[in-house]
Design a protein around this motif. Structure first.
Motif, mmCIF file in Angstrom:
data_model
loop_
_atom_site.group_PDB
_atom_site.id
_atom_site.type_symbol
_atom_site.label_atom_id
_atom_site.label_comp_id
_atom_site.label_asym_id
_atom_site.label_seq_id
_atom_site.Cartn_x
_atom_site.Cartn_y
_atom_site.Cartn_z
ATOM 1 N N ARG A 98 26.459 -49.290 -26.655
ATOM 2 C CA ARG A 98 25.827 -50.085 -25.601
ATOM 3 C C ARG A 98 25.073 -49.182 -24.633
ATOM 4 N NH1 ARG A 98 31.470 -52.622 -24.061
ATOM 5 N NH2 ARG A 98 31.997 -50.591 -24.977
ATOM 6 N N MET A 99 23.906 -49.670 -24.187
ATOM 7 C CA MET A 99 23.148 -48.958 -23.162
ATOM 8 C C MET A 99 22.742 -49.945 -22.071
ATOM 9 S SD MET A 99 20.892 -46.126 -25.198
ATOM 10 C CE MET A 99 20.883 -45.086 -23.740
ATOM 11 N N LYS A 100 22.711 -49.444 -20.830
ATOM 12 C CA LYS A 100 22.418 -50.310 -19.696
ATOM 13 C C LYS A 100 20.933 -50.614 -19.614
ATOM 14 C CE LYS A 100 24.806 -50.177 -15.933
ATOM 15 N NZ LYS A 100 25.413 -49.795 -14.640
ATOM 16 N N ASN A 101 20.633 -51.909 -19.665
ATOM 17 C CA ASN A 101 19.263 -52.380 -19.521
ATOM 18 C C ASN A 101 18.828 -52.262 -18.070
ATOM 19 O OD1 ASN A 101 16.893 -54.361 -19.716
ATOM 20 N ND2 ASN A 101 17.722 -54.437 -21.789
ATOM 21 N N LYS A 102 17.538 -52.365 -17.828
ATOM 22 C CA LYS A 102 17.026 -52.246 -16.461
ATOM 23 C C LYS A 102 17.606 -53.313 -15.543
ATOM 24 C CE LYS A 102 12.787 -51.702 -13.766
ATOM 25 N NZ LYS A 102 11.298 -51.644 -13.790
ATOM 26 N N ASP A 103 17.888 -54.516 -16.096
ATOM 27 C CA ASP A 103 18.438 -55.602 -15.275
ATOM 28 C C ASP A 103 19.945 -55.480 -15.069
ATOM 29 O OD1 ASP A 103 19.576 -56.389 -17.680
ATOM 30 O OD2 ASP A 103 18.348 -58.182 -17.918
ATOM 31 N N GLY A 104 20.547 -54.399 -15.588
ATOM 32 C CA GLY A 104 21.978 -54.169 -15.398
ATOM 33 C C GLY A 104 22.854 -54.687 -16.523
ATOM 34 N N SER A 105 22.283 -55.458 -17.436
ATOM 35 C CA SER A 105 23.058 -55.956 -18.573
ATOM 36 C C SER A 105 23.193 -54.858 -19.620
ATOM 37 C CB SER A 105 22.379 -57.187 -19.184
ATOM 38 O OG SER A 105 21.093 -56.849 -19.687
ATOM 39 N N TRP A 106 24.097 -55.086 -20.577
ATOM 40 C CA TRP A 106 24.330 -54.096 -21.632
ATOM 41 C C TRP A 106 23.654 -54.544 -22.919
ATOM 42 C CZ3 TRP A 106 26.015 -49.514 -20.273
ATOM 43 C CH2 TRP A 106 26.785 -49.389 -19.115
ATOM 44 N N THR A 107 22.895 -53.654 -23.527
ATOM 45 C CA THR A 107 22.204 -53.917 -24.780
ATOM 46 C C THR A 107 22.905 -53.156 -25.896
ATOM 47 O OG1 THR A 107 20.066 -54.202 -23.683
ATOM 48 C CG2 THR A 107 20.021 -53.695 -26.032
ATOM 49 N N TRP A 108 23.314 -53.887 -26.942
ATOM 50 C CA TRP A 108 23.924 -53.247 -28.106
ATOM 51 C C TRP A 108 22.825 -52.703 -29.012
ATOM 52 C CZ3 TRP A 108 28.579 -51.650 -29.586
ATOM 53 C CH2 TRP A 108 29.717 -52.181 -28.952
ATOM 54 N N LEU A 109 22.904 -51.443 -29.351
ATOM 55 C CA LEU A 109 21.924 -50.813 -30.227
ATOM 56 C C LEU A 109 22.595 -50.264 -31.481
ATOM 57 C CD1 LEU A 109 19.881 -48.753 -27.600
ATOM 58 C CD2 LEU A 109 19.256 -50.950 -28.594
ATOM 59 N N ARG A 110 21.908 -50.409 -32.584
ATOM 60 C CA ARG A 110 22.340 -49.733 -33.810
ATOM 61 C C ARG A 110 21.416 -48.540 -34.015
ATOM 62 N NH1 ARG A 110 22.456 -51.756 -40.171
ATOM 63 N NH2 ARG A 110 23.386 -49.833 -40.975
ATOM 64 N N ASN A 111 21.982 -47.381 -34.165
ATOM 65 C CA ASN A 111 21.230 -46.136 -34.313
ATOM 66 C C ASN A 111 21.410 -45.563 -35.720
ATOM 67 O OD1 ASN A 111 20.012 -43.483 -32.998
ATOM 68 N ND2 ASN A 111 21.766 -42.881 -34.238
ATOM 69 N N ARG A 112 20.292 -45.216 -36.351
ATOM 70 C CA ARG A 112 20.323 -44.493 -37.624
ATOM 71 C C ARG A 112 19.453 -43.255 -37.465
ATOM 72 N NH1 ARG A 112 22.041 -46.368 -42.357
ATOM 73 N NH2 ARG A 112 20.345 -45.359 -43.501
ATOM 74 N N SER A 113 20.008 -42.109 -37.802
ATOM 75 C CA SER A 113 19.260 -40.878 -37.596
ATOM 76 C C SER A 113 19.664 -39.811 -38.603
ATOM 77 C CB SER A 113 19.473 -40.356 -36.166
ATOM 78 O OG SER A 113 20.849 -40.094 -35.936
ATOM 79 N N SER A 114 18.825 -38.784 -38.693
ATOM 80 C CA SER A 114 19.110 -37.656 -39.576
ATOM 81 C C SER A 114 18.480 -36.402 -38.991
ATOM 82 C CB SER A 114 18.574 -37.907 -40.986
ATOM 83 O OG SER A 114 17.160 -38.008 -40.956
ATOM 84 N N LEU A 115 18.927 -35.266 -39.483
ATOM 85 C CA LEU A 115 18.442 -33.971 -39.004
ATOM 86 C C LEU A 115 17.470 -33.351 -40.011
ATOM 87 C CD1 LEU A 115 21.652 -32.310 -37.536
ATOM 88 C CD2 LEU A 115 19.498 -32.604 -36.309
ATOM 89 N N GLU A 116 16.419 -32.739 -39.493
ATOM 90 C CA GLU A 116 15.525 -31.932 -40.318
ATOM 91 C C GLU A 116 15.861 -30.460 -40.085
ATOM 92 O OE1 GLU A 116 11.514 -32.925 -39.334
ATOM 93 O OE2 GLU A 116 11.472 -34.606 -40.740
ATOM 94 N N PHE A 117 15.870 -29.667 -41.150
ATOM 95 C CA PHE A 117 16.259 -28.258 -41.069
ATOM 96 C C PHE A 117 15.106 -27.359 -41.492
ATOM 97 C CE2 PHE A 117 20.063 -30.731 -41.519
ATOM 98 C CZ PHE A 117 21.021 -30.080 -40.760
ATOM 99 N N ASP A 118 15.139 -26.110 -41.007
ATOM 100 C CA ASP A 118 14.152 -25.141 -41.462
ATOM 101 C C ASP A 118 14.647 -24.475 -42.743
ATOM 102 O OD1 ASP A 118 16.047 -23.249 -40.767
ATOM 103 O OD2 ASP A 118 15.018 -22.592 -38.952
ATOM 104 N N LYS A 119 13.918 -23.490 -43.232
ATOM 105 C CA LYS A 119 14.249 -22.856 -44.509
ATOM 106 C C LYS A 119 15.581 -22.112 -44.467
ATOM 107 C CE LYS A 119 11.614 -18.704 -43.381
ATOM 108 N NZ LYS A 119 10.544 -17.776 -43.813
ATOM 109 N N ASP A 120 16.033 -21.767 -43.256
ATOM 110 C CA ASP A 120 17.315 -21.078 -43.093
ATOM 111 C C ASP A 120 18.453 -22.049 -42.791
ATOM 112 O OD1 ASP A 120 16.142 -18.516 -43.449
ATOM 113 O OD2 ASP A 120 15.433 -18.591 -41.363
#
Length: 199
Positions: A98-120
């Motif tokens: 949950r993250m706080k919206n500007k109006d003070g309410s809570w917004t449920w978010l689903r997050n999908r993410s990944s990491l990019e790496f260098d050659k090392d």
């Protein structure tokens, strides 16, 4: 010649950045990046829209993110990140918070993410998308409330109540807590009714 035609066809099918941004906006999906070396964050305009802010109204920093994050969700997110980082370079982080919206309410978010790496194999960029799932969460909560209400009603009865599907499987079994065989009756859940009552 065929290669040239193939490249031209692919070019016609390619989406430009403006179209992709619009498509994400219509879908309610926001994008973000975290640059591991410089510790800089980038949120796209959709992120601000989901949170109720004007584009770039807040600074694009980790501090902004953690200031808006629900305090109860912080330890769960930290645990998920630790597990994610231990899985290696092909891992996908899939979390909800949950993250706080500007109006003070809570917004449920689903997050999908990944990491990019260098050659090392050092992390370069953390790329992610977020999607507002508040409506889904609200529906889930209402369904749980209905189930709790149903359980309360059935538990107040003196009768045993079964819910059976078309295959004669006992989907739910309710028995009064005062019933001497309460635990045994509850164990029938998931079994076929003719197995339970076979002679």
């Amino acid at each position: 010649m065929n290669n040239i035609l193939t490249r031209r066809n692919k070019a016609k099918l390619a989406f430009d950045e403006t179209k992709v941004t619009k498509a994400l906006e219509f879908a309610g999906i926001a994008m973000w990046e975290y640059h591991c070396q410089t510790k800089e964050c980038v949120f796209n305009e959709n992120w601000y829209t989901i949170m109720g802010y004007e584009p770039f109204e807040l600074p694009m920093t980790l501090e902004t993110f953690f200031n808006l994050l629900h305090p109860e969700d912080l330890p769960l997110l930290q645990e998920a990140i630790t597990s994610f980082q231990a899985k290696g370079i092909t891992a996908i982080l899939d979390t909800q918070y949950r993250m706080k919206n500007k109006d003070g309410s809570w917004t449920w978010l689903r997050n999908r993410s990944s990491l990019e790496f260098d050659k090392d194999q050092k992390p370069l960029t953390w790329l992610g998308s977020v999607f507002d799932v508040s409506a889904i969460k609200e529906s889930e909560n209402k369904a749980l409330q209905h189930i709790d209400h149903l359980h309360a009603i059935v538990n107040s009865l003196s009768d045993i109540v079964f819910e059976i599907d078309q295959t004669y499987t006992l989907l739910n079994v309710w028995a009064p807590l005062s019933h001497p065989q309460h635990e045994l009756i509850k164990s029938f859940q998931g079994q076929k009714i003719y197995d339970v009552y076979s002679e």
